[in-house]
Design an enzyme around this catalytic site. Structure first.
Site, PDB file in Angstrom:
ATOM      1  CG  ASP A 531      18.186 -61.464  69.715  1.00  0.00           C
ATOM      2  OD1 ASP A 531      17.926 -61.473  68.626  1.00  0.00           O
ATOM      3  OD2 ASP A 531      17.203 -61.463  70.657  1.00  0.00           O
ATOM      4  CD  GLU A 611      21.751 -29.807  84.964  1.00  0.00           C
ATOM      5  OE1 GLU A 611      22.082 -30.494  85.692  1.00  0.00           O
ATOM      6  OE2 GLU A 611      20.826 -29.219  84.724  1.00  0.00           O
TER       7      GLU A 611
END
Ligand code: GLA
Length: 726
Positions: A531, A611
């Site tokens: 928020d 990777e």
């Protein structure tokens, strides 16, 4: 000046670039709401109708005339006691225990610059960027004053609102409900759009028609919560991503909240947003005030996309800590999913070494480094470094990490206390607990009474003494349970939840002042406190504990309605994913995490050489693109809950650069081709992608770009378009 007062008509008009907001002081001093929406240049009081409505009472001034009722008229700050039976903003208990108010206009002020709140976070601006309107309402009986604040950011098309209740009378008043904002609409059909969820699956968009019932969303958890985000949209039923009227309301508060929407008996819609009134009974002695959190309002006549971009710009420019705009946002490796509680100083340094070799900027040592903490049953509250576990002092370990060429960050959860901790053994009364009743444990921990200054002081000292032990440039501030036992050894139950939150903001504000260069990342089991209250201190927040790429596409989609990408903590994690067990391709995890602050949540030592090479490339790409990702305009190009692909693009403000990402959500045999239509480009410009293909902006937006199916699940596509000469 964007605020005008017409003294004859007694009308206040607030103007932003594209919107207008109007209120009127009526003949009795009541403050009526007239209008909010697309810009108009006229007094809108002609819209008011005065009719005799059965069972809608009339104020004393209108004894003979039954056509005036506050039960029907649109109001700016409705309160219980006026004969308005809709959801109201204010309930106050008078000294004689009655619940009633009668508020009339008292005075107003218009000034340049933006008002600021004292105990709560509030948006900031240069004096030239915003204006303030302050309207004081006065209770005609008990002297209470209600001050309505309006912050007008004309160029941004944003209006903030806040309210302060002051006891200017002579005896105690108790505030039982006090919302931050009300929007009354005298007509129109609306849909309510809100964002619901759960731990590890936050902010799923839900759209509901507003009917003749009161729809209430909110949180009574003491946090803004995973379950409901403290923001809502009201839109016309036909509104889409690109068209239609949409109103936004976003509460800058990290505690419990209540959002109400109802259509009344005459098809008028009212929206009320504020702190949760459940468990609120806030006493105000004469002279005392209660400040309410800020609500951020915006309006778009061009659908959800435009509204989101208004919020993104506003949050980036006026909510996030000013320092965060220039602060380095590092690509980080977090130790949590790499090793959970199972680490030593040497394994942390080994992780840092792997990270440094891959080009990662910062290593975060997550939970487990302090007190007695080898699992999540003990130790919270004892913020002393477990040097036995680390095998050295924290300072020494950080030196070793810095020597590898990378920065160091650390995890804390300062609001919590374990019963198995030295802190609890010394101060059992520091935990929120109802006397004589068994506590509600969650993750086997209790919540500290942050409403108490002495408790905050002790934890603050402990946290600072950790931060002072070495070169710590990043702090992950976590919070891993909901509040349940609302009782304090020293504070009144009706004050605790609000005082807890202002105590938390006070703590974070002090930390921010003492460590201005420290990057604080918020977290509450992922996105349980995502928020704009937290964002004033923590410019990035771990968006979700769910790092599964497919789920994240949906979580980040919902999050994007209010919050800019630069606030979204997003990492690549290992497969099978620890939350879902799903195996997704490495490049997809990378592209999804790039719609955020980017980092890794895995043990690089377990990656294949191929990777590792991908990690290096991803970091290179991300670093090059971060300025665009953080400051560009964000366009949603699909709805990943409905469409077969997820897609978005981010366009630089000068429209010369665009990053378009698309992910096919499910693979099927012999699939149709999807065409993703870009948005926000300059239709006239020619754009070149990374392979040298050239397209006109209009072509990319009207015809789209073909997303050709591939022989794999979750095929992902990234296009980097740059404007070129021809
Ligand atoms: C929460 C956070 C995780 C991790 C753990 C540590 O769940 O969201 O990222 O920090 O706590 O206990």
């Amino acid at each position: 000046m964007a605020i005008f007062f017409d003294p004859c008509a007694k009308i206040f008009t607030i103007e932003t670039k594209n919107t207008a907001y109007q209120m009127k002081i009526d003949k009795y001093g009541y403050l009526l709401h007239l209008y909010y929406g697309e810009k108009i240049k006229q007094n809108m009081d002609y819209l008011l109708s005065f009719l005799d409505r059965g069972f809608s009472g009339n104020p004393a001034e209108e004894a003979e005339n039954r056509t005036y009722s506050l039960d029907v008229l649109p109001q700016e700050y409705p309160y219980w006691g006026s004969g308005d039976y809709r959801n109201v903003a204010l309930w106050t208990e008078n000294p004689d225990k009655t619940i009633a108010s009668s508020l009339v206009y008292d005075s107003h002020e218009i000034c340049s610059g933006k008002y600021r709140l004292n105990r709560l976070p509030s948006a900031y601006a240069e004096d030239t960027e915003a204006d303030t309107l302050k309207i004081v309402l006065r209770d005609t009986v008990n002297g209470m004053k209600v001050t309505l604040y309006y912050g007008v950011f004309a160029a941004k098309d944003v209006i903030t609102k806040s309210v302060t209740i002051t006891n200017a009378g002579e005896a105690e008043l108790i505030v039982r409900k006090a919302a931050s904002s009300v929007l009354d609409f005298i007509g129109g059909d609306f849909d309510l759009v809100h964002f619901q969820g759960r731990h590890a699956m936050e902010r799923n968009l839900e759209r509901l028609p507003v009917k003749h019932t009161s729809m209430v969303i909110g949180s009574r958890r003491g946090t803004s919560s995973h379950q409901h985000n403290p923001g809502m949209l009201l839109c016309e039923p036909s509104a889409t991503e690109k068209s239609g009227s949409v109103y936004g309301a976003l509460l800058s508060y990290s505690g419990g909240f209540t959002a109400e929407v109802e259509k009344d008996q005459f098809d008028q819609t009212r929206m009320v947003l504020g702190i949760s009134d459940e468990l609120l009974a806030y006493p105000l002695q004469p002279g005392e005030s209660l400040e309410l959190p800020e609500c951020i309002h915006a309006y778009s006549s061009l659908g959800f996309g435009k509204l989101s971009r208004i919020y993104h710009d506003f949050i980036r420019d006026h909510v996030l800590p000013p320092k965060s705009k220039t602060m380095k946002r590092p690509v980080l490796l977090n130790s949590w999913e790499a090793s959970y509680f199972d680490f030593t100083g040497d394994t942390i340094v080994a992780l840092a070494k792997e990270a440094a070799e891959l080009g990662i900027d910062l290593l975060v040592m997550d939970d487990g480094w302090f007190g007695k903490r080898d699992d999540d049953n003990s130790g919270l509250g004892d913020w002393q470094v477990n040097e036995q576990k680390l095998g050295c002092t924290l300072g020494k370990m950080i030196e070793k990490i810095n020597a590898l060429g990378i920065d160091f960050g650390i995890w804390v959860e300062p609001e919590m206390i374990s019963e198995d901790s030295d802190l609890y053994r010394a101060h059992p009364d520091w935990a929120l607990q109802v006397p004589g009743r068994s506590p509600i444990r969650s993750r086997n921990q209790l919540v500290l009474d942050l409403s108490r200054a002495d408790v905050r002081e002790e934890i603050y000292t402990q946290i600072c003494s950790v931060l002072d032990q070495g070169n710590i440039t990043y702090l992950k501030w976590d919070m891993n349970r909901s509040l349940a036992d609302i009782a304090s050894a020293v504070n009144l139950p009706g004050k605790i939840l609000y005082d807890y939150m202002t105590g938390l903001y006070d703590f974070l504000g002090r930390l921010q002042k003492s460590y201005p260069d420290l990057l604080i990342e918020g977290c509450s089991g992922g996105g349980g406190r995502f928020d704009t209250g937290m964002m004033a201190y923590t410019p990035q927040i771990w968006c979700s504990d769910n790092t599964d790429a497919l789920d994240r596409l949906r979580i980040q989609y919902g999050t994007s309605f209010f919050y800019p990408v630069s606030t979204v903590g997003s990492h690549v994690s290992a497969v099978p994913n620890h939350q879902t067990g799903r195996i997704t391709p490495f490049e997809v995890r990378g592209l999804v995490a790039m719609a955020g602050t980017f980092g890794y949540e895995l043990n690089p030592a377990l990656l294949s050489e191929e990777e590792k090479q991908q990690v290096r490339e991803q970091i290179g790409t991300y670093k090059e693109l971060q300025p665009l990702i953080f400051s560009g305009d964000y366009y949603r190009l699909s709805d990943p809950f409905r469409d077969s692909f997820a897609a978005w693009n981010i366009v630089s403000k000068d429209k010369k650069e665009c990053l378009l990402t698309a992910v096919i959500l499910e693979n099927h045999a012999n699939m149709a081709v999807n065409y993703v239509k870009a948005a926000g480009l300059n239709p006239e410009l020619i754009y070149e992608d990374q392979n040298g293909n050239k397209y006109q902006g209009a072509a990319l937006m009207q015809g789209g770009i073909p997303i050709v199916p591939a022989m794999k699940d979750l095929a992902a596509y990234q296009f980097r378009f740059r404007a070129c000469e021809s």
